[in-house]
Structure formats: structure tokens, C-alpha cells
Scaffold this motif. Structure first.
Motif, PDB file in Angstrom:
ATOM      1  N   LYS A   1       0.880  -1.173   0.000  1.00  0.00           N
ATOM      2  CA  LYS A   1       0.000   0.000   0.000  1.00  0.00           C
ATOM      3  C   LYS A   1       0.915   1.219   0.000  1.00  0.00           C
ATOM      4  CE  LYS A   1      -3.280   2.979   0.586  1.00  0.00           C
ATOM      5  NZ  LYS A   1      -4.163   3.309  -0.570  1.00  0.00           N
ATOM      6  N   SER A   2       0.570   2.237  -0.797  1.00  0.00           N
ATOM      7  CA  SER A   2       1.411   3.436  -0.841  1.00  0.00           C
ATOM      8  C   SER A   2       1.596   3.998   0.563  1.00  0.00           C
ATOM      9  CB  SER A   2       0.774   4.509  -1.727  1.00  0.00           C
ATOM     10  OG  SER A   2       0.729   4.071  -3.074  1.00  0.00           O
TER      11      SER A   2
ATOM     12  N   GLY B   1      -8.266   7.523   0.725  1.00  0.00           N
ATOM     13  CA  GLY B   1      -7.578   8.624   1.417  1.00  0.00           C
ATOM     14  C   GLY B   1      -6.242   8.210   2.010  1.00  0.00           C
TER      15      GLY B   1
ATOM     16  N   PRO C   1      -5.044   5.390   3.600  1.00  0.00           N
ATOM     17  CA  PRO C   1      -4.840   4.769   4.921  1.00  0.00           C
ATOM     18  C   PRO C   1      -3.647   3.821   4.835  1.00  0.00           C
ATOM     19  CG  PRO C   1      -6.649   3.666   3.793  1.00  0.00           C
ATOM     20  CD  PRO C   1      -6.219   4.804   2.915  1.00  0.00           C
TER      21      PRO C   1
ATOM     22  N   ASN D   1       4.315   7.098  -6.209  1.00  0.00           N
ATOM     23  CA  ASN D   1       2.943   7.269  -6.675  1.00  0.00           C
ATOM     24  C   ASN D   1       2.668   8.741  -6.919  1.00  0.00           C
ATOM     25  OD1 ASN D   1       0.196   7.460  -6.986  1.00  0.00           O
ATOM     26  ND2 ASN D   1      -0.296   6.003  -5.364  1.00  0.00           N
TER      27      ASN D   1
ATOM     28  N   CYS E   1      -2.343   9.814  -6.691  1.00  0.00           N
ATOM     29  CA  CYS E   1      -3.459   9.555  -5.791  1.00  0.00           C
ATOM     30  C   CYS E   1      -4.526  10.635  -6.000  1.00  0.00           C
ATOM     31  CB  CYS E   1      -3.030   9.564  -4.327  1.00  0.00           C
ATOM     32  SG  CYS E   1      -4.460   9.220  -3.249  1.00  0.00           S
ATOM     33  N   PRO E   2      -5.770  10.199  -6.369  1.00  0.00           N
ATOM     34  CA  PRO E   2      -6.817  11.176  -6.687  1.00  0.00           C
ATOM     35  C   PRO E   2      -7.704  11.551  -5.507  1.00  0.00           C
ATOM     36  CG  PRO E   2      -7.561   8.992  -7.305  1.00  0.00           C
ATOM     37  CD  PRO E   2      -6.214   8.823  -6.636  1.00  0.00           C
ATOM     38  N   ASN E   3      -7.405  11.010  -4.332  1.00  0.00           N
ATOM     39  CA  ASN E   3      -8.431  11.059  -3.279  1.00  0.00           C
ATOM     40  C   ASN E   3      -8.063  11.835  -2.037  1.00  0.00           C
ATOM     41  OD1 ASN E   3     -10.072   9.411  -4.896  1.00  0.00           O
ATOM     42  ND2 ASN E   3      -8.921   7.614  -4.198  1.00  0.00           N
TER      43      ASN E   3
HETATM   44  C1  LIG Z   1      -2.407   6.414  -2.872  1.00  0.00           C
HETATM   45  C2  LIG Z   1      -3.704   6.681  -2.841  1.00  0.00           C
HETATM   46  C3  LIG Z   1      -4.667   6.115  -3.765  1.00  0.00           C
HETATM   47  C4  LIG Z   1      -5.943   5.797  -3.347  1.00  0.00           C
HETATM   48  C5  LIG Z   1      -6.430   6.064  -1.965  1.00  0.00           C
HETATM   49  O1  LIG Z   1      -5.744   5.688  -0.982  1.00  0.00           O
HETATM   50  O2  LIG Z   1      -7.511   6.716  -1.894  1.00  0.00           O
HETATM   51  N1  LIG Z   1      -6.856   5.293  -4.227  1.00  0.00           N
HETATM   52  C6  LIG Z   1      -6.536   5.076  -5.531  1.00  0.00           C
HETATM   53  O3  LIG Z   1      -7.382   4.606  -6.332  1.00  0.00           O
HETATM   54  N2  LIG Z   1      -5.283   5.354  -5.976  1.00  0.00           N
HETATM   55  C7  LIG Z   1      -4.328   5.867  -5.155  1.00  0.00           C
HETATM   56  O4  LIG Z   1      -3.192   6.113  -5.636  1.00  0.00           O
END
Ligand SMILES: C=Cc1c(C(=O)O)[nH]c(=O)[nH]c1=O
Length: 310
Positions: A44-45, A71, A73, A126, A129-131
Motif C-alpha cells: 500500500k502506498s 484517502g 490509509p 505514486n 493519488c486522486p483522493n
Molecule cells: C495512494 C492513494 C490512492 C488511493 C487512496 O488511498 O484513496 N486510491 C486510488 O485509487 N489510488 C491511489 O493512488
């Protein structure tokens, strides 16, 4: 028949990975992927510190895929850096460390920490991230991308991949490729979710996720043609030293075949992996192997990037 592939000097016995963000936030989830037929995993990022993420409901499955506004997490960079460093060398499977700062400074801070660590694997920055409310996707600001990469490659000497947002216009394909070709990037990963879609429930006459008034990133069937277009367009524009991970809309061996035809070296599975769990890696490996056998291909190189035009 072999599904083996590589990114730079990094070998993968199987080209299938999970996509960052899906069932990969905890070490237990990451170990499950490593113990499956997947060729490796991506975390996870990570942000510099742990984050709770957005309010729920923040993800909704639909008949065509999913919409999410998680967002970011995550358990924070140290947690994933520790896991990725422990796993390097064994399992014969690569762990890719994904990082997503909320600012250019946070990205630089995290990459400095990775550079100073004993982690010797692949890092995925990354840019898409759109959120995060109030934050636009860095990948759409080409000069900002150039600034981040210029600052990064002053000190970062380890292999670096970039997770890109989807582009929708030939000027955008040209614009991002012009920036990327100026830097020693190991790979690009296209695409992240299609940002700021909106799913509406006509029964309740309401949006289906809470954050950002219901706007969120789309994955699954919604995105495959856009994902294939981005893999193809960037393969045709990027220097050959930059490898490509194809992500978006994969739920079968046929979908993987299409991504490889467009030029993908590895592929990542997000939405469908979210639905099916780790058995998907065995199923899709079988489907792809059967498809290759029917077509008389022994390796992925036999057809990679060989999409025909008419
Ligand atoms: C790193 C946050 C990302 C998220 C997120 O954590 O909202 N959702 C995505 O579809 N792509 C993302 O790159």
C-alpha cells in the motif's frame, strides 16, 4: 511456456502482481500475496507517518468494477520499509515499496530515507493519488513532475518506478513522455484509477461513498480501454530502458495478454484481486498459459508490444 519477465535487473518468475492499495496494507496481507502464485507484491502506498484515511463508506463495488476514496490509509513508511527489507533476497519474489507523499517535500523526505536504508529493491513513487481533498494528482502537472524527478535523482541512486494517472489526450502522452525520457527511470506503472468518477444509486437517489461528495477513483471494467491506451501510447514514446507495468481492468488471462501486446513487461491486478483474493493469481496464470499455447507462444517476449494496427 514461461510467464517470467523482468524490470531492469529485477527478475520475476511470473509477471502478475497485485496493484498498490488492494489487500496489501498489512504484513499478513503482503505475506499472503508472496505465498500465492503472484510473481511478487507491491505495498500500500506509504506516507511518512501512519494515516487513518478518509471516512467510510470509502469504497463501493459495482457491476463494472469499483469506486474508491480511501484517502491513503496506511501504516507509515517505516512499517513497509522494514517488511520490504526483510523480504528482499528470499521468496525469490520482489517486494515493490510504494510511496505517496502529500507534497513534493514529503516525497523527497521518504525517498531520502529509502536511499539511506539497506533496502535494495524497487521503489514505486505514486504521482497519482486522486483522493486527498484539496490535492490534485501530481502526474497531471508536468513541470511539477520534472521538478520532483530533478530533485530526486540528485540523491536517489536506487531503481525508481513511477505510478502514473491515466492520460486522455495525445498532447498529454507527448508531454509526460518528454519529461520521463529526461530521467533514469526504471519503469512507469500505468494506470492508477480514473480519478473523480461518480457512482449514483437511483434507488436511494444518493452517492455511494462519503468522501468528496461521492467522487472517487474508478477501477475494473470501467478503465481497461484507457489502461491499454496508456500502456501502448507510453511504450511507443518512452526510451526502451524504461520498462512498463500495465495496470487497469485485468480480470482474466486474456486481459493480461492484451496488456502485454500493448507493451507491458509486468502487470498488476487491483479491483479483481480485491474481489477474488489470491486464488486469482493461479487462475489467471493458467488462463494466460493456455492462451499462449493456443497461439504457439513460448515466452512473453514472443508477442510483447506486437499489437497490430489496421
Ligand atoms: C495512494 C492513494 C490512492 C488511493 C487512496 O488511498 O484513496 N486510491 C486510488 O485509487 N489510488 C491511489 O493512488
Amino acid at each position: 511456456i514461461s510467464l517470467a519477465s523482468h524490470i531492469g535487473d529485477y527478475q520475476f518468475d511470473n509477471l502478475l502482481l497485485n496493484a498498490a492499495g488492494v489487500r496489501c496494507a498489512s504484513t499478513e496481507e503482503l505475506d499472503k500475496i508472496l505465498d500465492s502464485d503472484a510473481g511478487g507484491c507491491v505495498t500500500k502506498s506509504a506516507t511518512p507517518e501512519p494515516r487513518k484515511g478518509n471516512e467510510s463508506p470509502r469504497m463501493k463495488a459495482t457491476s463494472m468494477g469499483c469506486i474508491n476514496s480511501m484517502g491513503l490509509p496506511n501504516h507509515g513508511l517505516d512499517y513497509y520499509l522494514k517488511f520490504a527489507t526483510e523480504k528482499q533476497g528470499n521468496h525469490g519474489k520482489q517486494v515493490i515499496l510504494s510511496v505517496a507523499g502529500l507534497s513534493i517535500d514529503q516525497n523527497i523526505e521518504m525517498l531520502k530515507k529509502v536511499q539511506a536504508s539497506s533496502f535494495s529493491g524497487l521503489t514505486e513513487l505514486n504521482l497519482s493519488c486522486p483522493n486527498i481533498a484539496g490535492k490534485s494528482q501530481l502526474g497531471y502537472d508536468f513541470e511539477a513532475v520534472r521538478d520532483v524527478l530533478a530533485a530526486t535523482f540528485k540523491f536517489f541512486k536506487k531503481p525508481l518506478g513511477l505510478k502514473l494517472p491515466p492520460y486522455f489526450d495525445f498532447n498529454q502522452f507527448d508531454g509526460i513522455a518528454d519529461v520521463l525520457n529526461d530521467f533514469p527511470i526504471t519503469y512507469i506503472n500505468s494506470i492508477n484509477s480514473i480519478g473523480n468518477g461518480l457512482v449514483v444509486d437511483p434507488e436511494t437517489e444518493s452517492v455511494v461513498i462519503k468522501p468528496k461528495g461521492g467522487f472517487g477513483g474508478l477501477g475494473g471494467d470501467y478503465v481497461k480501454p484507457t489502461a491499454l491506451a496508456n500502456v501502448r501510447a507510453l511504450r511507443l514514446r518512452l526510451k526502451p530502458e524504461i520498462s512498463i507495468i500495465g495496470t487497469g481492468g485485468i480480470k482474466s488471462g486474456k486481459d493480461v495478454f492484451e496488456h502485454v501486446l500493448c507493451g507491458a513487461d509486468l502487470v498488476q491486478i487491483g479491483t479483481a484481486f480485491g474481489f477474488d483474493g489470491t486464488p486469482i493469481f493461479e487462475r489467471i496464470s493458467k488462463e494466460l498459459t493456455e492462451l499462449m499455447a493456443q497461439k504457439g507462444y513460448q515466452t512473453l517476449a514472443d508477442f510483447r508490444g506486437k499489437l497490430k494496427t489496421i
